[in-house]
Design a protein around this motif. Structure first.
Motif, PDB file in Angstrom:
ATOM      1  N   ILE A 128       0.435  -1.635   0.159  1.00 33.11           N
ATOM      2  CA  ILE A 128      -0.405   0.075   0.121  1.00 33.11           C
ATOM      3  C   ILE A 128       1.140   1.196  -0.211  1.00 33.11           C
ATOM      4  O   ILE A 128       0.124   2.301  -0.522  1.00 33.11           O
ATOM      5  N   GLN A 129       1.690   0.975   0.156  1.00 31.93           N
ATOM      6  CA  GLN A 129       2.750   2.806   0.666  1.00 31.93           C
ATOM      7  C   GLN A 129       3.653   2.575  -0.540  1.00 31.93           C
ATOM      8  O   GLN A 129       3.397   4.128  -0.852  1.00 31.93           O
ATOM      9  N   HIS A 130       3.600   2.015  -1.513  1.00 31.57           N
ATOM     10  CA  HIS A 130       4.373   1.966  -2.773  1.00 31.57           C
ATOM     11  C   HIS A 130       2.849   3.164  -3.745  1.00 31.57           C
ATOM     12  O   HIS A 130       3.312   3.483  -5.196  1.00 31.57           O
ATOM     13  N   LEU A 131       1.753   3.121  -3.659  1.00 29.07           N
ATOM     14  CA  LEU A 131       0.735   3.708  -4.129  1.00 29.07           C
ATOM     15  C   LEU A 131       1.173   4.633  -4.485  1.00 29.07           C
ATOM     16  O   LEU A 131       1.114   6.080  -3.623  1.00 29.07           O
ATOM     17  N   GLU A 132       0.796   5.629  -5.688  1.00 29.78           N
ATOM     18  CA  GLU A 132       1.928   7.427  -6.029  1.00 29.78           C
ATOM     19  C   GLU A 132       0.398   7.978  -4.988  1.00 29.78           C
ATOM     20  O   GLU A 132       1.712   8.858  -4.555  1.00 29.78           O
ATOM     21  N   SER A 133      -0.863   7.865  -5.067  1.00 29.36           N
ATOM     22  CA  SER A 133      -1.341   9.272  -4.023  1.00 29.36           C
ATOM     23  C   SER A 133      -1.300   8.997  -2.657  1.00 29.36           C
ATOM     24  O   SER A 133      -1.833   9.980  -1.763  1.00 29.36           O
ATOM     25  N   LEU A 134      -0.881   7.831  -2.005  1.00 37.36           N
ATOM     26  CA  LEU A 134      -0.631   8.260  -0.766  1.00 37.36           C
ATOM     27  C   LEU A 134       0.837   7.986  -0.042  1.00 37.36           C
ATOM     28  O   LEU A 134       0.855   7.676   0.731  1.00 37.36           O
ATOM     29  N   ASN A 135       1.882   8.560  -0.706  1.00 41.61           N
ATOM     30  CA  ASN A 135       2.674   8.766  -0.636  1.00 41.61           C
ATOM     31  C   ASN A 135       3.415  10.037   0.112  1.00 41.61           C
ATOM     32  O   ASN A 135       4.103   9.312   1.461  1.00 41.61           O
ATOM     33  N   ASP A 136       2.743  11.088   0.475  1.00 43.96           N
ATOM     34  CA  ASP A 136       3.318  11.853   1.126  1.00 43.96           C
ATOM     35  C   ASP A 136       2.379  10.827   3.043  1.00 43.96           C
ATOM     36  O   ASP A 136       3.042  11.264   2.929  1.00 43.96           O
ATOM     37  N   GLU A 137       1.207  10.944   2.478  1.00 46.15           N
ATOM     38  CA  GLU A 137       0.572  10.143   3.939  1.00 46.15           C
ATOM     39  C   GLU A 137       1.300   9.004   4.702  1.00 46.15           C
ATOM     40  O   GLU A 137       1.764   9.352   5.849  1.00 46.15           O
ATOM     41  N   VAL A 138       2.392   8.186   4.358  1.00 41.04           N
ATOM     42  CA  VAL A 138       2.941   7.241   4.500  1.00 41.04           C
ATOM     43  C   VAL A 138       4.167   7.917   4.745  1.00 41.04           C
ATOM     44  O   VAL A 138       4.181   7.602   6.232  1.00 41.04           O
ATOM     45  N   GLU A 139       4.471   8.914   4.304  1.00 37.19           N
ATOM     46  CA  GLU A 139       6.176   9.716   4.668  1.00 37.19           C
ATOM     47  C   GLU A 139       6.147  10.174   6.043  1.00 37.19           C
ATOM     48  O   GLU A 139       6.392  10.250   6.743  1.00 37.19           O
ATOM     49  N   ARG A 140       4.413  11.034   6.007  1.00 34.40           N
ATOM     50  CA  ARG A 140       4.138  11.296   7.514  1.00 34.40           C
ATOM     51  C   ARG A 140       3.967  10.619   8.627  1.00 34.40           C
ATOM     52  O   ARG A 140       3.942  10.873   9.256  1.00 34.40           O
ATOM     53  N   ILE A 141       3.377   9.412   8.212  1.00 28.78           N
ATOM     54  CA  ILE A 141       3.374   8.721   9.240  1.00 28.78           C
ATOM     55  C   ILE A 141       4.663   7.533   9.527  1.00 28.78           C
ATOM     56  O   ILE A 141       5.156   7.026  10.451  1.00 28.78           O
ATOM     57  N   THR A 142       5.329   7.258   9.065  1.00 27.02           N
ATOM     58  CA  THR A 142       6.464   6.733   8.957  1.00 27.02           C
ATOM     59  C   THR A 142       8.065   7.391   8.554  1.00 27.02           C
ATOM     60  O   THR A 142       9.068   7.317   9.715  1.00 27.02           O
ATOM     61  N   GLY A 143       7.684   8.148   8.663  1.00 26.34           N
ATOM     62  CA  GLY A 143       9.662   9.314   8.396  1.00 26.34           C
ATOM     63  C   GLY A 143       9.682   8.393   6.944  1.00 26.34           C
ATOM     64  O   GLY A 143      11.161   9.606   7.086  1.00 26.34           O
ATOM     65  N   VAL A 144       9.340   7.710   6.293  1.00 25.48           N
ATOM     66  CA  VAL A 144      10.179   7.614   5.522  1.00 25.48           C
ATOM     67  C   VAL A 144       9.230   7.386   4.036  1.00 25.48           C
ATOM     68  O   VAL A 144       8.294   7.200   4.109  1.00 25.48           O
ATOM     69  N   ARG A 145      10.032   8.055   3.174  1.00 24.93           N
ATOM     70  CA  ARG A 145       9.391   8.426   1.694  1.00 24.93           C
ATOM     71  C   ARG A 145      10.049   7.457   0.518  1.00 24.93           C
ATOM     72  O   ARG A 145      11.238   6.542   0.570  1.00 24.93           O
ATOM     73  N   GLN A 146       9.078   6.773  -0.442  1.00 23.73           N
ATOM     74  CA  GLN A 146       8.865   5.616  -0.495  1.00 23.73           C
ATOM     75  C   GLN A 146       9.523   6.614  -2.168  1.00 23.73           C
ATOM     76  O   GLN A 146       8.792   7.159  -2.483  1.00 23.73           O
TER      77      GLN A 146
END
Length: 829
Positions: A128-146
């Motif tokens: 799920i973290q590799h979906l383009e639309s969720l990239n910013d949300e995943v970075e805010r949650i995990t601190g890791v930019r995909q």
């Protein structure tokens, strides 16, 4: 001719790394193999996991293709071999993977698309973290930019999506048991990416994203099968807004109802009457739109002839489960004869629940003034004055004829006066004129005169028709005035927004240009664009006098994003200007984003240049710097020897001095180039004479080698003494080296705005097509002397640019090359 069958796409969507999506994909592949389906593995990465490797055993694996990149060999999926093999199904792991540079396609998703076009079904995996639309949300949650992402549309349009999920505690246990990563990575992963909070948030993202996709599929199914009745698969609440004062109350009630069921949607709907009769308060509509967004809902506007039918049609199309509508604000008499919007919606809603909400405006309280007019105050006052004067003046004129049989003409003339008053002053003055005309005609022209009684029934009808026609004409004129005002405002807004759109598409605007246009458009005293910083607000761009330096220092403000706000100082804006102001804010956000992208590109270009320079330096150092060092080492070894004679000792000392000077020049050039590439050159510009610089720059060469020919009348130049001396010294040294004994001339040529220093040599020259390349670092062209790294001209041009001048090359008449160094004159003249 039938098109070839397109392969089906099945995606195993992982809620987090390590949940077992690859294992599940291989399990599906084995099940299909057991059913006799031709299945191959195009690409699977086991990451050393024992259970995954076991599941891979027994499946046919297409050999991977080898790709060489920067001296290393990598393996990627051999797409061409998979298509040539033409199985029924192929398993492809890690859909979001980026292929090694040099591969036929950049992304693995492109390989999958090519395989599907060949008619081969594909089973693939993605987290799920590799979906383009969720990239910013995943970075805010995990601190890791995909870094590796795949467009949502690729996964959303898959024929089948299987969610591979696992509770955070179970996933952490798998991690602790060594089933995901190696032992030396377990502790770091459990305390960083694989924290319970991170895994819970990723799991929720996956569930919500998949729910939206399922909801889209349900909508497609209902449309394909023409199912008009809503299916309550998900709680959707539509709030019908009229633009009245109760709109915010309805929205908050709808939000509270939506919060009772997880995953519910709040949809605000405003219906614009197609006949244009009802005109909602746009300021309230704007506030309702902002409130809907803050409550997590969406706002929609539709046009409909029948408001109730439009609401129900929209709710049905949105698959809504409930419609919220306010209790009518109209009085009892009107509700008795016309009914209410809520009642009509309830009768049309069918299976959709209708929720009536009471509010303070129920029963007519708080209604706007019916006589409010869009006309200016001056026109309304003029209309009121004329509504009294014109009927009186017309009465005096008509009394002069005193013809008792001209009542129809009198009625038409008074009607004309009423229409004229309506055109000037609007509804209220026209009603006053109609009432005054009715009374004057009744008293002076309708038998029996001088009494408010009417003898003939036809005259009664004529007077009543006059009043009715006057009121009707006045209402039409008033409505036309409103629509004309709305049309002018809409045209202005459309023109402004179109201009904004063009400027955004062409990328012409800057932040300064946007705030200047905003100030001109709204006639403000000053406009500021502010950015939030660690110690407060800073001004990014400003226009006008005394611009605000903080959000509270202005009269109007609009947010651009979380860190930027536009502040306007001047007359307060109308509510109808809010949409245009928000358009400016949106454009400002794009301008700031363009600026960030340009700065990022510039930084990337600078890093790329620095990397290229570093690489070239490392390559050059291995040879060019070792040469003088080797010479010095040999000379020193000879000097410490007891058997060396005085003549040889003198020669060895000279070799050390020569190599030391060569080494110093190389190091100086390397340092200068590094400073130029890093933008660290800061010249100290002042007015000075070339006689202070050029003699020092040409010193150190054997007598007769360089001829300095500069007249005393040459004007002052505006430059840095040390940097200019370094540039000329580089040019002269380069010219002396290539001239092979011929004299080098240094001249000065005065131009209106600059002074040109010419360094003329009689060397072999440089072809015109290679002259720009010789200014690049590490370019020695045909110079095989080994005397340097090829940095002299690159450093010279870089330092010249820092001084605000130019450096170019021209042919020397009779053979050779002339370097033209242009320096700004003092005083700019």
């Amino acid at each position: 001719m039938n098109e070839p069958r397109r392969g089906r796409l099945t995606v195993y969507l992982g809620a987090a790394p390590g949940v077992g999506k690859t294992y599940a994909m291989l399990g599906e592949a084995r099940r299909r193999c057991d059913r006799g389906t031709d299945v191959v593995v195009g690409y699977v990465e086991t990451h050393g996991r024992e259970h995954t490797a076991t599941m891979l055993g027994g499946l046919e694996v297409v050999p991977r293709a080898e790709v060489s990149y920067r001296g290393t060999t990598f393996t990627e999926m051999d797409t061409d071999a998979v298509i040539a093999r033409k199985p029924a199904v192929v398993c492809v792991d890690e859909l979001a993977h980026s292929n090694v540079p040099g591969s036929a396609r950049e992304k693995r998703a492109e390989d999958v698309e090519l395989i599907r076009r060949a008619g081969i079904d594909v089973i693939t995996t993605v987290n799920i973290q590799h979906l383009e639309s969720l990239n910013d949300e995943v970075e805010r949650i995990t601190g890791v930019r995909q870094r590796e992402t795949v467009p949502d549309e690729v996964v959303r349009t898959a024929d089948q999506i299987q969610l591979v999920d696992m509770s955070p505690d179970a996933l952490r246990r798998r991690m602790a048991h060594g089933n995901i990563y190696k032992a030396d990575q377990i502790d770091a992963s459990l305390t960083s990416y694989f924290r319970v909070g991170n895994l819970t948030a990723l799991r929720e993202l996956a569930l919500l994203w998949l729910a939206d996709r399922v909801d889209d599929a349900l909508g497609d199914y209902r449309r394909a099968h023409r199912i008009e009745q809503p299916w309550p698969a998900k709680e959707r609440i539509v709030v019908a807004l009229t633009g009245g004062a109760e709109s915010e109350t309805l929205l908050r009630r709808g939000a509270r109802l939506a919060q009772r069921a997880a995953g519910s949607e709040l949809i605000a709907l405003h219906v614009i009457a197609a006949d244009g009769i009802a005109s909602a308060d746009e300021s309230r509509i704007d506030r309702a739109q902002q409130l809907a967004a803050s409550l997590g809902g969406t706002f929609h506007s539709v046009v409909g002839e029948d408001v109730s039918r439009a609401v129900v049609d929209f709710a049905t199309g949105a698959n809504a489960t409930m419609i919220i509508v306010g209790v009518s604000r109209h009085g009892r008499l009107r509700r008795l004869f016309t009914g209410t919007t809520g009642e009509r919606i309830a009768s049309l809603a069918g299976t959709i629940d209708v929720h009536l909400v009471t509010h303070e405006q129920t029963g007519g309280a708080g209604r706007p003034r019916w006589y409010a007019s869009p006309l200016t105050r001056r026109r309304q006052v003029a209309g009121l004055v004329l509504s009294v004067l014109l009927p009186v003046l017309l009465t005096l004129v008509l009394k002069l004829s005193d013809d008792p049989d001209q009542l129809p003409l009198d009625v038409l003339l008074f009607l004309a006066v009423t229409v004229l008053v309506a055109l000037i002053g609007g509804m209220l003055p026209a009603l006053v004129a109609a009432l005054g005309g009715f009374l004057l005609m009744n008293w002076y022209f309708t038998p029996p005169v001088s009494r408010f009684t009417v003898a003939e029934p036809t005259n009664v009808v004529a007077l009543v028709v006059f009043v009715a026609v006057a009121i009707g004409v006045a209402s039409v004129v008033d409505r036309a005035s409103r629509r004309a005002s709305d049309a002018v405002r809409a045209r202005t807004e459309a023109t402004t927004m179109a201009s904004l759109s063009r400027s955004v598409l062409t990328g012409q605007d800057t932040a300064d240009a946007v705030v200047e246009r905003l100030r001109e458009t709204f006639g403000q005293r000053a406009v500021s664009l502010l950015a939030r910083g660690p110690v407060g607000w800073t001004v990014v761009a400003a226009s006008g006098t005394a611009p605000a330096t903080g959000p509270d220092a202005g009269d109007t403000q609009v947010a651009v994003d979380d860190d930027h706000v536009i502040v306007l100082s001047g007359s307060p804006l109308r509510a109808t200007d809010q949409r245009v102001l928000e358009g400016f804010a949106a454009q400002t956000g794009l301008v700031l984003e363009y600026r960030r992208l340009r700065e990022r590109d510039e930084r990337a270009a600078a890093l790329e240049r620095a990397e290229a320079t570093s690489t070239a330096i490392l390559r050059a150092v291995s040879h060019d710097l070792r040469t003088p060092l080797a010479t010095m080492r040999t000379a020193v070894d000879g000097l410490v020897s007891d058997s060396v004679d005085p003549a040889a000792r003198t020669e060895l000392v000279g070799a050390v001095e020569s190599s030391t000077e060569q080494l110093e020049r190389l190091i100086d050039n390397l340092l200068d180039l590094s400073r130029i590439e890093s933008g660290l050159v800061r010249p100290m510009l002042r007015d000075l004479s070339l006689e202070e610089v050029l003699p020092l720059a040409v010193a150190g060469h054997p007598p007769g080698t360089v001829s300095l020919e500069v007249e005393e009348s040459v004007p002052l130049v505006h430059t840095d003494h040390g940097l200019l001396e370094r540039v000329v010294a580089n040019l002269v040294g380069n010219a002396v080296r290539v001239s092979r004994g011929a004299q080098v001339r240094v001249l000065a040529h005065v131009l209106p705005e600059s002074v040109e220093v010419l360094v003329v040599d009689r060397g072999p020259g440089v072809p015109p097509e290679q002259r720009e390349r010789m200014f690049e670092p590490f370019q020695r062209l045909d110079d095989s002397s080994g005397a340097g790294l090829g940095l002299g001209l690159a450093v010279a041009r870089g330092l010249t640019a820092a001084l605000g001048g130019t450096l170019s090359a021209e042919d020397t008449p009779g053979g050779g090359l002339t370097m033209v160094l242009s320096i700004p004159r003092a005083g700019g003249s």
